[in-house]
Write an enzyme that holds these catalytic residues in place. Sequence first.
Site, mmCIF file in Angstrom:
data_model
loop_
_atom_site.group_PDB
_atom_site.id
_atom_site.type_symbol
_atom_site.label_atom_id
_atom_site.label_comp_id
_atom_site.label_asym_id
_atom_site.label_seq_id
_atom_site.Cartn_x
_atom_site.Cartn_y
_atom_site.Cartn_z
ATOM 1 N N GLY A 1 0.029 -1.728 -3.657
ATOM 2 C CA GLY A 1 0.555 -0.405 -3.987
ATOM 3 C C GLY A 1 0.476 -0.179 -5.476
ATOM 4 C CE LYS A 2 -0.249 6.088 -6.426
ATOM 5 N NZ LYS A 2 0.130 7.482 -6.428
ATOM 6 N NE ARG A 3 7.615 0.866 -6.679
ATOM 7 C CZ ARG A 3 7.641 1.093 -5.388
ATOM 8 N NH1 ARG A 3 7.295 0.151 -4.533
ATOM 9 N NH2 ARG A 3 7.982 2.270 -4.928
ATOM 10 C CG ASP A 4 1.860 -4.631 -5.626
ATOM 11 O OD1 ASP A 4 2.817 -5.352 -5.864
ATOM 12 O OD2 ASP A 4 1.785 -3.870 -4.632
ATOM 13 N N GLY A 5 -0.089 -2.609 -9.425
ATOM 14 C CA GLY A 5 -1.210 -2.341 -10.309
ATOM 15 C C GLY A 5 -2.440 -1.814 -9.590
#
Length: 479
Positions: A245-249
């Site tokens: 996801g965006k949180r994992d870059g």
Amino acid sequence: MKVVTRFAPSPTGYIHIGNVRSAIYPYLLAKQNAGKMILRIEDTDRERYIEGATELIEDTLEWLGLNWDEGPIVGGPHAPYFQSERKDIYHEYARKLIASGRAYADPTPPEQIEKYRQECNEKKVPFLYRKFRPDETPEWEPGIPLRFKAEPKDHEWHDEVMGDMHAGPEVQDDIILIKKDGFPTYNFAHIVDDAEMGVTHVMRGVEYLSSTPNYLALYDALGLERPKLVSLPHILAPQGNKKLGKRDGAKSVTEYRDDGVLAEAMLNYLACLGWNDGTEQEIYTKDELIKDFSLDRIQNSGARYDETKLLWYSGQWIRKIFDEQGVDALYERTMGFWPEVADNYNDNYKCKVLSIIYDRLKTLSDLREMTTYFFAEPEIDLDMLLQNKFLRKLSEAELESLLKTTITELANLKDWDANSLQDTLNHLLESTGKKPAVLFSLIRLAVSFASFSPALNLTLEVLGREKSLARLNAVATAI
Ligand code: GLU
């Protein structure tokens, strides 16, 4: 049956690696069956709406060549394709459910609902709203949330990727259909739209699988035929066992375009991430993917995102374009990826540089780092030369003499072309008694001061007689 698929993103930000596959597979399936892919913008969550996100989505699909047959820009018989403009349609369906006693207006204030939730948490029982269904409900009008009246039962269904599924009544609830602001929830809107738009295959992330019993209940209550359901497993983050996801870059897809990854490579890599045709084939054109794609070969477990592999595909595609379509076709794609110092050089020269370096590129932006010395004089870095692992055993006098011999022989060359240069270089190996690793490293460094250059004779040919000799002379003098 005509196949109709859809990609139904919410405009809440950019399209990233983790979610673009839900556009690729519907596209491939539709094209394979001479069907249609619809692009529908699910913009009913006004709090998460991001200005400009629709354009980013369109831009991403266009870049990848995933042209939608109906939707924004192109229009179509089921317009509008923005859910925010389809309120009346949802309200019409909502009224059908009210009329059949399957939906009710729920005036319960959110604070009260929160209390119910906490009560359940404390008792450690699942929170099911239907257990708190109000006794008296007002007539529905926009402004009051509308809920589905669940009639929980067993559901069985077939998921094209996950297989035969079953869920008991405990997972069905009085889900919200229309929110207080009059907009429908995803749960309701997509059912209505898929039916209205004649969607035959609902292909989306596996995160919707657990809600499927509620969706099946809605199809039944509305008397709608169930489309085929296709749950696409997650793309996993490079580390750990979690969804990318965006949180994992997870970078946006178009960021890779801006970094010089070819669209063909991106499409190829993502299509093959979690799908294969049972052979060892790795490189697929879009047409080959359309021909070979099949739902039953989509893996039912998550596939891990691997940027190194993406870059491998990117390099393969750069070579493929060059080999099959020629240097001009590849050159056209390189605009904007050359180092600034290349601005003053003409296309012809840049094409020459490209044709000797293309097979070392992973992305087009590697050109920036790898070709500077073809356009600007490299700074003489004697340390780099003297400390080179092949050269450090030689004295400065020896290096200088080797350079001078090289200069003399090259200066005598009649034709400055790759073959004659190779002959001269071979002759130099003989006359100096040095190994290629030594002599060629010296010449290579003296003309480029780069850690890498293409084959030496080709590098010298493209640089030209004048520049090559001038650089060798400058180094011989500096030593
Ligand atoms: N709007 C949903 C999302 O962006 C789409 C799910 C679906 O394809 O139905 O996650």
